[in-house]
Design an enzyme around this catalytic site. Structure first.
Site, mmCIF file in Angstrom:
data_model
loop_
_atom_site.group_PDB
_atom_site.id
_atom_site.type_symbol
_atom_site.label_atom_id
_atom_site.label_comp_id
_atom_site.label_asym_id
_atom_site.label_seq_id
_atom_site.Cartn_x
_atom_site.Cartn_y
_atom_site.Cartn_z
ATOM 1 C CG PHE A 67 0.895 -1.726 -0.720
ATOM 2 C CD1 PHE A 67 1.669 -1.637 0.422
ATOM 3 C CD2 PHE A 67 1.005 -2.871 -1.497
ATOM 4 C CE1 PHE A 67 2.566 -2.653 0.785
ATOM 5 C CE2 PHE A 67 1.895 -3.893 -1.149
ATOM 6 C CZ PHE A 67 2.671 -3.781 -0.008
ATOM 7 C CB SER A 68 -1.541 3.970 -1.731
ATOM 8 O OG SER A 68 -0.454 4.326 -0.902
#
Length: 384
Positions: A67-68
């Protein structure tokens, strides 16, 4: 109790014990942790299942979606180009991407994009998932829309748009998609098992993600409803465009194959740790960024209440800064966490590069106890 595989240097055994405790009482399914110190690996461990239903064990080459934490990788790509003089931090984005100039965006510099001050934190146009994964429809939508707030008047986490904004600048400057540029310029020279846009032949190496259980703690429930509930700005940023919720969609081949430079990097903890080690020192004869570039990248650009998240955040140029990386991280650390619990960062003062990845997501606004334990064990070991 799963077996812990891998290696731990003498003096850092407490990290393996902390890693083991995550399986004991934190519901860990599969995970890996890797740490470099002064360009050399000191911890490289993994355990559990890449897929619990299939009883597929987590192996040394198991990759997972982070993800981030992908944003830190994209930031490193940007700084490589800045260091070469191909991107000017204070030049307007339109120097490289002329079509971005419409609707009041012509004066936004690259610096504001990297520090979440551009005022374009969401894609306003309704798009299908297929359009989102195709790249160009999102870029065209960002070109046409006006800023949500006056650029540079405040900062707000550009949760998804960070990747498209930086990625399109990379594409315009290099002629390569951001994932292709990363592989050519960084991933292949360093031999990293990390991808933004996963080749199909590596799909069998990817761990299955498991969504976070709904919170049961009253404080967590209140925080979730207040900051992430339907109708909040953060809810819009999380879910749109294309309904990119943190569900089973992230286990699909279509999402793995696409390039979402804010969200869908896939790789190993070992590769993330090696990547961060190579920007603060030399690893296998490669150093990616000069010391002055690193110092500039971690200078505070945004600090305080976040217009997207509401809670306070602190950003350098493309990187999150403590305390978001972990309460035990020293002030000079920089890197990026990812939804569900993954995190990678560098600590130039101690020569540390750290990465933790997993496939059982947890969504706690008060922080993830699993990475917290590992980081605390690391700095306790360093202190002793």
């Amino acid at each position: 109790m799963p077996d812990i595989h891998g290696t731990v240097s003498r003096g850092f055994e407490a990290i393996a014990e902390a890693f083991r405790s995550n399986f004991d009482d934190q519901g860990e399914v599969g995970a890996a942790c890797a740490i470099y110190r002064h360009g050399k690996p000191i911890v490289d461990i993994w355990a559990g299942f890449a897929d619990k239903a299939a009883a597929r064990p987590w192996q040394d080459n198991t990759m997972t979606l982070v993800f981030s934490a992908t944003k830190g990788v994209t930031a490193i790509c940007m700084h490589r180009l800045i260091e070469r003089g191909l991107i000017d931090l204070d030049a307007p984005v339109t120097r490289y991407w002329p079509e971005f100039a419409t609707a009041g965006k012509k004066s936004i510099p690259v610096r504001w994009v990297l520090s979440h001050r551009a005022g374009v934190p969401v894609v306003e146009k309704d798009l299908t998932l297929e359009e989102v994964l195709a790249w160009t429809p999102v870029i065209e939508a960002l070109q046409q829309q006006a800023p949500t707030w006056e650029p540079n008047s405040q900062h707000g986490y550009h949760l998804r748009t960070y990747g498209w904004l930086c990625g399109e600048i990379i594409r315009r400057v290099t002629g390569l998609s951001p994932g292709a540029f990363f592989r050519r310029d960084i991933g292949e020279p360093l031999g990293l098992d990390f991808y933004i846009g996963l080749p199909e032949q590596l799909e069998s190496h990817v761990a299955t993600l498991y969504a976070a259980a709904p919170p049961t703690d009253p404080v967590e429930i209140e925080l979730r409803d207040r900051f992430m509930g339907p109708g909040t700005f953060l809810y819009r940023a999380l879910n749109g465009p294309g309904d990119l919720t943190y569900g089973d969609i992230w286990n699909t081949r279509a999402v793995h194959a696409a390039e979402l430079p804010s969200s869908n990097g896939i790789g190993t903890a070992r590769s993330l740790a090696k990547l961060y080690a190579s920007i603060i020192g030399e690893v296998d004869g490669v150093r990616l960024l000069r010391p002055e570039t690193v110092d500039r990248a971690r200078e505070v650009q945004s600090d305080g209440p976040d217009a997207t998240i509401i809670l306070p955040t602190r950003f350098g140029l493309g990187f999150m800064l403590p305390p978001a990386l972990g309460v035990d991280c020293p002030p000079n650390c920089f890197g990026h966490p990812g939804a569900g619990g993954s995190v990678a960062f560098a600590d130039p003062d101690s020569g540390i590069a750290f990465a933790y990845v997993m496939n059982q997501m947890q969504m706690r606004l008060t922080g993830d106890d699993r990475s917290r334990r590992l980081i605390q064990a690391l700095y306790s070991a360093l202190a002793s």
